[in-house]
Write a protein that holds these residues in place. Structure first.
Motif, PDB file in Angstrom:
ATOM      1  N   THR A   1      -3.023   2.149  -4.468  1.00 37.72           N
ATOM      2  CA  THR A   1      -3.699   2.762  -3.758  1.00 37.72           C
ATOM      3  C   THR A   1      -4.436   1.726  -2.726  1.00 37.72           C
ATOM      4  O   THR A   1      -4.922   2.276  -1.731  1.00 37.72           O
ATOM      5  CB  THR A   1      -4.817   3.512  -4.448  1.00 37.72           C
ATOM      6  OG1 THR A   1      -5.503   2.573  -5.423  1.00 37.72           O
ATOM      7  CG2 THR A   1      -4.193   4.668  -5.128  1.00 37.72           C
ATOM      8  N   ARG A   2      -4.443   0.597  -3.191  1.00 42.92           N
ATOM      9  CA  ARG A   2      -5.217  -0.441  -2.476  1.00 42.92           C
ATOM     10  C   ARG A   2      -4.619  -1.638  -2.710  1.00 42.92           C
ATOM     11  O   ARG A   2      -4.238  -2.214  -3.754  1.00 42.92           O
ATOM     12  CB  ARG A   2      -6.701  -0.495  -2.732  1.00 42.92           C
ATOM     13  CG  ARG A   2      -7.593  -1.331  -2.085  1.00 42.92           C
ATOM     14  CD  ARG A   2      -9.047  -0.781  -2.362  1.00 42.92           C
ATOM     15  NE  ARG A   2      -9.407  -1.320  -3.806  1.00 42.92           N
ATOM     16  CZ  ARG A   2     -10.125  -2.490  -3.872  1.00 42.92           C
ATOM     17  NH1 ARG A   2     -10.760  -3.012  -2.876  1.00 42.92           N
ATOM     18  NH2 ARG A   2     -10.510  -2.586  -5.213  1.00 42.92           N
TER      19      ARG A   2
ATOM     20  N   ALA B   1       0.834  -1.189  -0.120  1.00 42.30           N
ATOM     21  CA  ALA B   1       0.175   0.059  -0.053  1.00 42.30           C
ATOM     22  C   ALA B   1       0.826   1.281   0.052  1.00 42.30           C
ATOM     23  O   ALA B   1       1.965   1.387   0.914  1.00 42.30           O
ATOM     24  CB  ALA B   1      -0.923  -0.082   1.211  1.00 42.30           C
TER      25      ALA B   1
END
Length: 82
Positions: A38-39, A19
């Motif tokens: 981002t994730r 992350a």
């Protein structure tokens, strides 16, 4: 003395720590080279391992989901912004 090709280092990557890491595409994807994780996509069941991440292009904000193991391919991705 003969010259032997050097072995490529396999970067150990922990998918849980990806992350907000930065990546550069070796070949631009839609004219975009710099990406940010981002994730980390959670698995369907907590017993299963993490398989996918979401990358977001820095310039356009376009997101793409791909297997995190693709980031280990030196021919496609470099860690950091180069």
């Amino acid at each position: 003395m003969p010259h032997y090709p050097t072995r490529r280092k396999v970067r150990p990557i922990n998918p849980h720590k990806l992350a907000l890491s930065k990546w550069t595409a070796v070949v631009a994807l839609n004219k975009e080279k710099h990406f940010l994780v981002t994730r980390v996509v959670p698995p369907i069941s907590p017993d299963l391992p993490v398989e996918e991440i979401e990358l977001q292009a820095v310039i356009s904000g376009r997101s793409v989901v791909l297997p995190w193991r693709d980031l280990q391919d030196d021919a496609r991705w470099h860690q950091g912004w180069v």
